[in-house]
Motif scaffolding. Sequence first.
Motif, PDB file in Angstrom:
ATOM      1  N   ARG A  33       1.839   4.101 -10.593  1.00  0.00           N
ATOM      2  CA  ARG A  33       2.167   3.611  -9.522  1.00  0.00           C
ATOM      3  C   ARG A  33       2.366   2.183  -9.044  1.00  0.00           C
ATOM      4  NH1 ARG A  33       0.073   1.735  -4.090  1.00  0.00           N
ATOM      5  NH2 ARG A  33       1.137   2.751  -2.490  1.00  0.00           N
ATOM      6  N   ILE A  34       3.892   1.898  -8.846  1.00  0.00           N
ATOM      7  CA  ILE A  34       4.223   0.564  -8.884  1.00  0.00           C
ATOM      8  C   ILE A  34       4.924   0.338  -7.505  1.00  0.00           C
ATOM      9  CG2 ILE A  34       5.978  -1.046  -9.962  1.00  0.00           C
ATOM     10  CD1 ILE A  34       5.563   0.874 -12.474  1.00  0.00           C
ATOM     11  N   THR A  35       4.494  -0.711  -6.997  1.00  0.00           N
ATOM     12  CA  THR A  35       5.021  -1.376  -5.628  1.00  0.00           C
ATOM     13  C   THR A  35       5.448  -2.650  -5.991  1.00  0.00           C
ATOM     14  OG1 THR A  35       3.029  -2.227  -4.787  1.00  0.00           O
ATOM     15  CG2 THR A  35       3.469   0.086  -4.329  1.00  0.00           C
ATOM     16  N   GLU A  36       5.990  -3.475  -4.928  1.00  0.00           N
ATOM     17  CA  GLU A  36       6.211  -4.723  -5.052  1.00  0.00           C
ATOM     18  C   GLU A  36       5.127  -5.782  -5.182  1.00  0.00           C
ATOM     19  OE1 GLU A  36       8.937  -5.967  -1.806  1.00  0.00           O
ATOM     20  OE2 GLU A  36      10.294  -4.510  -2.128  1.00  0.00           O
ATOM     21  N   LYS A  37       4.010  -5.205  -4.825  1.00  0.00           N
ATOM     22  CA  LYS A  37       2.838  -5.864  -4.738  1.00  0.00           C
ATOM     23  C   LYS A  37       1.828  -5.744  -5.787  1.00  0.00           C
ATOM     24  CE  LYS A  37       3.320  -7.398   0.164  1.00  0.00           C
ATOM     25  NZ  LYS A  37       2.694  -7.491   1.391  1.00  0.00           N
TER      26      LYS A  37
END
Length: 87
Positions: A33-37
Amino acid sequence: MNIDITKEEYRNQKYLYEIELKDFKQIVKEPTRITEKSKSLIDHVFMDMERKLNYKIKNFKIDYGDHNIQILTLEGNLDQNKKQNKS
């Protein structure tokens, strides 16, 4: 239950230990799971290590959603491997 196994916390270690006691191993090694933050490894795939199968796991980023897709490929003859482990 979202357990991010990249974090070395007691709960995470206990979770993996309990799984390993049953001869399973968590085989995903990259964040799922990869987000901007942030990045986390909360999507788990377990293998029965008694079967001693060859495998490949691929982690694919998709354009929608915030979880990557996990693709597991098993190699070899599954029926033959199952018979060998019973003897």
